[in-house]
Design an enzyme around this catalytic site. Structure first.
Site, PDB file in Angstrom:
ATOM      1  N   PRO A   2     -21.695  19.167  -0.521  1.00  0.00           N
ATOM      2  CA  PRO A   2     -22.021  19.049  -2.002  1.00  0.00           C
ATOM      3  C   PRO A   2     -22.639  17.669  -2.474  1.00  0.00           C
ATOM      4  O   PRO A   2     -22.440  16.849  -1.929  1.00  0.00           O
ATOM      5  CB  PRO A   2     -20.878  19.042  -2.959  1.00  0.00           C
ATOM      6  N   GLU A   3     -24.003  17.959  -3.023  1.00  0.00           N
ATOM      7  CA  GLU A   3     -24.757  16.721  -3.345  1.00  0.00           C
ATOM      8  C   GLU A   3     -24.521  16.873  -5.121  1.00  0.00           C
ATOM      9  O   GLU A   3     -23.610  17.342  -5.511  1.00  0.00           O
ATOM     10  CB  GLU A   3     -26.372  17.154  -2.993  1.00  0.00           C
TER      11      GLU A   3
END
Length: 274
Positions: A2-3
């Site tokens: 996840p960014e």
DNA sequence: CAACCGACCTGTTCGC
DNA sequence: TGCGAACAGGTCGGTT
């Protein structure tokens, strides 16, 4: 995995149903997932704490609790936060930490690769203080970005991945932003023109905003899902990431992959000249 | 300082 | 089919 957009999506979906609820119990299934790594102290300190707010800083989920403590969650590569209504956990095998709530629901931290961390601290700034600016905040202006860039050297992609330079970008969105800006990932930062700085600034903001609107990016392996189980639709909008061998959406040239450190970078050799 | 490497971990896919 | 290698959204610490 996840960014910034994936973390933002998680926070937006969980926040409304968590605020105001108390944590009645904490179950730790993998000690190294928690900081400090003392399950009894950790659970004791969390008992009966009310969730006052939930937000995001860079890739960190920030949960503000009553009593002066803050819970910081970093999902790293494979972490997920899931809100569950029953005793059942969707992924029992990879469950690392579970927070029981006062209404019978549970917030589960699931993390196959065990890289993620749940940090309980009274001083969140010790963790968050070194992060660079939030790229989507109003005070992050093109002037500000330009000033930061001129002070730095080295490859532009490496710099964009540095969380102390700018918070929230990871391997997917740096590649996407650099493609949109027409900048090769290995370009020296101090070789960028004023125009390129501006294009990069706009590209970063646009790609992050669009990714949030699409609910993040779910790749083929499905490891990221929105907390309600839906896939992140921005996967359909990726222009270069994971597309080696396929034609550039802008000019038709075959997308190439290169190695930067131990990570892959995808780029169009024509639209992003070195 | 910038660049690179190994750690930290598990799971899935790729190539022979 | 089997099996090891390569690869994966992140970050840190140590070495050149």
């Amino acid at each position: 995995m996840p960014e910034l957009p994936e973390v933002e999506t998680v926070v937006r979906l969980l926040r409304p149903s968590l605020i105001g609820h108390a944590i009645t119990g904490t179950e730790v299934y993998w000690v190294r997932s928690i900081v400090p790594p003392e399950p009894l102290l950790f659970a004791g300190r969390l008992r009966d704490r009310v969730i006052l707010d939930m937000g995001r800083r860079g890739k960190w989920v920030v949960v503000t609790l009553g009593g002066g403590d803050t819970l910081l969650v970093h999902l790293r590569m494979s972490g997920r936060l899931m809100l569950e209504s029953g005793v059942r956990t969707a992924d029992e095998r990879h469950l690392r930490v579970r927070f029981l709530l006062d209404d019978g629901r549970a917030l589960s931290f699931v993390d196959p690769r065990k890289f993620g961390r749940v940090v309980l601290t009274s001083r969140p700034d010790e963790v968050l203080g070194n992060l660079g600016p939030e790229p989507l905040e109003a005070d992050f202006t093109v002037t500000h970005f330009g000033k930061l860039l001129t002070r730095r050297r080295g490859r532009i992609k490496t710099l964009l991945l540095d969380q102390t330079f700018i918070a929230g970008l990871g391997n997917i969105y740096t590649d996407e932003a650099l493609w949109r800006a027409g900048i090769h990932p290995l370009r020296e930062t101090n070789s960028l023109s004023h125009t390129e700085n501006e294009r990069l600034y706009r590209a970063i903001r646009e790609v992050l905003s669009e990714a949030i609107a699409g609910g993040g990016t779910t790749l083929a392996d499905q490891s990221y899902r929105q907390p309600d189980g839906r896939r992140g639709e921005f996967a359909d909008a990726l222009a270069v990431y994971g597309r080696a061998g396929q034609p550039c959406l802008h000019c038709g040239t075959i997308i190439e992959r290169l190695r930067l450190g131990q990570r892959s970078s995808y780029y169009c050799p024509v639209c992003q000249k070195f």
